[in-house]
Design a protein around this motif. Structure first.
Motif, PDB file in Angstrom:
ATOM      1  N   GLY A  54       0.267   2.466 -13.592  1.00  0.00           N
ATOM      2  CA  GLY A  54      -0.027   0.917 -13.779  1.00  0.00           C
ATOM      3  C   GLY A  54       0.620   0.190 -12.585  1.00  0.00           C
ATOM      4  N   MET A  55       1.700   0.460 -12.152  1.00  0.00           N
ATOM      5  CA  MET A  55       2.547  -0.282 -11.059  1.00  0.00           C
ATOM      6  C   MET A  55       1.861  -0.089  -9.899  1.00  0.00           C
ATOM      7  N   GLY A  56       1.127   1.086  -9.429  1.00  0.00           N
ATOM      8  CA  GLY A  56       0.377   1.375  -8.182  1.00  0.00           C
ATOM      9  C   GLY A  56      -0.889   0.579  -8.350  1.00  0.00           C
ATOM     10  N   ASP A  70       6.560   7.061 -18.577  1.00  0.00           N
ATOM     11  CA  ASP A  70       7.055   6.846 -17.033  1.00  0.00           C
ATOM     12  C   ASP A  70       5.771   6.892 -16.301  1.00  0.00           C
ATOM     13  N   THR A  71       4.693   8.057 -16.484  1.00  0.00           N
ATOM     14  CA  THR A  71       3.684   8.354 -15.597  1.00  0.00           C
ATOM     15  C   THR A  71       2.795   7.034 -15.620  1.00  0.00           C
ATOM     16  N   LEU A  97       1.082  -1.214  -0.150  1.00  0.00           N
ATOM     17  CA  LEU A  97       0.184   0.167  -0.259  1.00  0.00           C
ATOM     18  C   LEU A  97       0.877   1.315   0.104  1.00  0.00           C
ATOM     19  N   LEU A  98       1.809   1.287   0.637  1.00  0.00           N
ATOM     20  CA  LEU A  98       2.985   2.461   0.761  1.00  0.00           C
ATOM     21  C   LEU A  98       3.372   2.645  -0.587  1.00  0.00           C
ATOM     22  N   GLY A  99       3.861   1.396  -1.152  1.00  0.00           N
ATOM     23  CA  GLY A  99       4.552   1.582  -2.510  1.00  0.00           C
ATOM     24  C   GLY A  99       3.652   2.007  -3.518  1.00  0.00           C
TER      25      GLY A  99
END
Length: 518
Positions: free
Chosen positions: A473-475, A467-468, A351-353
């Motif tokens: 997507g990683m989030g 990049d954004t 969640l922090l990541g």
């Protein structure tokens, strides 16, 4: 009496430590290959034009084949000769590595990785099976610890070694490093290992083995291709249904078999089932993160390959620290508390990541990666130990085989599902309206491809937008991981006993005394 004496003399043969060293080297390189290619994926994407789906197949081909063939390959070695099977596995691994190093297209790389998976499936389970023939009981624990440490050490060393090789040589060098290691293993097996068999091992059922490979492969294919074809596409739906039907047929066949390869009756024991599922989920999340982090560290943050490998150390360092510290925690509070606490820490870290942005400082990323590694270690080590500890000794062989098979399936599905979710989110959030159709399609394939298009067109804004989109997507993936870990933590705390029974009987009648591996 003579036979016993000769066996004891063989176990005291001073060459046994050289043989152990060779096995450690082999397992170290197998551990490399679970993680070494992750840092090479951005480079492969740039040089061979690999899409995100093709990168997933490059990583998954090894894991899928390894998961599907590990159990039948181990049984083949038990029945027909472990030394012979080890040598065959190392030869296959060596040939696959040569093919991968010389490949000039993605399809050849994927095929080479699959061949390496076949070899690894023969080596991994049999490396433990040969130890009783080399070491007496008073030395066996030390030998098993060395082999286990080699497997674990390969995971964090993979990104470092891969990054160094990519900085000094071409991308195929990540395959070439396997060749001297495999040759050492082959020579050591020929000169140092005695041939051993277990005539009581279950027979390898070719139909069940084929169902395992095709069922898992079809499911992974559907998941990887879905972002490009669409989840409602007939080929996607057909693959999902076909894979599910094949796995169902495997379960039904194994349940009816007198001596099955996959002893599914073990899952009737709740402690074993719940701890196996917990370990599998942790591997699902870990493999997914190991797939999505390198492009972020290398392409978005702009590190070279070696820098990417070094910056992944907090994740693996946290895992290794927790693996070592979990024993006293389990001794004091019990495995349920350790597993539940580890999963909660993992959920918090994910969640922090998910708050990571394209411009976030690496210190923030290192913080949540370290916490994620701690959560992994505190959850997976007690879960695996408890799962196997609840089995009677005569079922330890089949139980460990089932556990390792399911864990590797979790790794394959983690790469497939989380990688596909990332690919879909990235493509949806990348604005390419100002680009020509061909350039837009290429940019949506991966963040690496978008950077190459931006460099060719002189459009730095496209690289920034990519990049954004990638970080967003990683989030999403990290939020999914956080929710999954939290739900699993709640289930573990609610369902697992505080102090599980050790080595009790299993439902379904008495165990076959010949089931244990010799």
């Amino acid at each position: 009496m003579v036979a016993v004496t000769s066996e004891l003399e063989m176990r005291r043969d001073p060459r046994r430590w050289w043989a152990l060293g060779a096995l450690v080297a082999c397992l170290l390189v197998l551990g490399f290959d679970l993680t070494i290619l992750n840092v090479a994926l951005p480079t492969i994407a740039g040089e061979l034009g690999a899409t995100t789906g093709e990168q997933q197949w490059t990583a998954d081909a090894y894991v899928v084949v390894l998961a599907a063939l590990m159990l039948p390959a181990g049984l083949l070695g038990d029945r027909f000769g472990r030394r012979r099977a080890l040598i065959a596995g190392l030869v296959l691994f060596l040939l696959g590595s040569v093919a991968g190093a010389l490949a000039d297209d993605v399809a050849t790389v994927v095929a080479a990785r699959a061949a390496m998976g076949v070899g690894a499936a023969l080596v991994m389970p049999l490396s433990l099976s040969v130890l009783p023939s080399l070491f007496a009981p008073d030395e066996r624990t030390k030998a098993i610890a060395a082999v286990s440490a080699a497997s674990a050490l390969g995971l964090p060393l993979g990104p470092i070694v891969g990054g160094w090789l990519l900085d000094h040589f071409w991308w195929g060098s990540v395959f070439l490093i396997n060749i001297p290691m495999a040759l050492i293993g082959i020579i050591a097996c020929l000169l140092l290992l005695p041939e051993t068999r277990d005539p009581h091992a279950p027979r390898v059922d070719p139909v069940s083995a084929a169902l395992t490979v095709t069922g898992l492969g079809t499911l992974v294919y559907a998941v990887i291709e879905a972002p490009h074809r669409g989840w409602a596409d007939p080929s996607t739906l057909g693959s999902l249904l076909g894979g599910t039907a094949l796995i169902t047929a495997l379960v039904l066949r194994e349940r009816k078999a007198a001596r099955p390869m996959l002893d599914l009756t073990l899952l009737a024991r709740r402690d074993f089932l719940l701890n196996t599922l917990t370990a599998t989920l942790v591997m699902f999340v870990l493999s997914g993160l190991m797939f999505v982090l390198p492009p972020y560290l290398q392409t978005v943050l702009g590190n070279d390959a070696l820098g990417t490998g070094v910056r992944m150390l907090p994740l693996m360092g946290g895992l290794l620290v927790a693996a070592k510290a979990s024993a006293p925690v389990v001794a004091r509070y019990g495995p349920r508390a350790a597993i539940g606490g580890g999963l909660v820490v993992l959920s918090f870290a994910a969640l922090l990541g998910s708050r990571t942005e394209a411009g976030s400082a690496y210190g923030f990323v290192a913080l949540w990666m370290s916490l994620a590694g701690l959560g992994f270690g505190f959850a997976v080590v007690p879960a695996m130990d408890t799962a196997l500890g609840t089995l009677p000794p005569e079922r330890a062989g089949s139980g460990s085989g089932l556990l390792m098979t399911v864990r590797q399936m979790g790794s394959a599905l983690g790469i497939a599902l989380l990688g596909s979710l990332l690919a879909g989110r990235y493509a949806d959030r990348l604005a390419t309206g100002a680009l020509a159709a061909g350039d837009a399609d290429t940019a949506r394939e991966s963040v690496v491809a978008a950077h190459l298009v931006a460099e060719r067109l002189g459009e730095p804004g496209l690289a920034s937008a990519a990049d954004t989109a990638y970080v967003q997507g990683m989030g999403v993936i990290l939020v999914v991981c956080a929710v999954a870990a939290l739900l699993t933590a709640l289930a573990a705390l609610a369902l697992l006993p505080a102090r599980p029974e050790r080595g009790g009987g299993l439902p379904g009648g008495p165990a076959d005394p010949s089931d244990g591996r010799q």
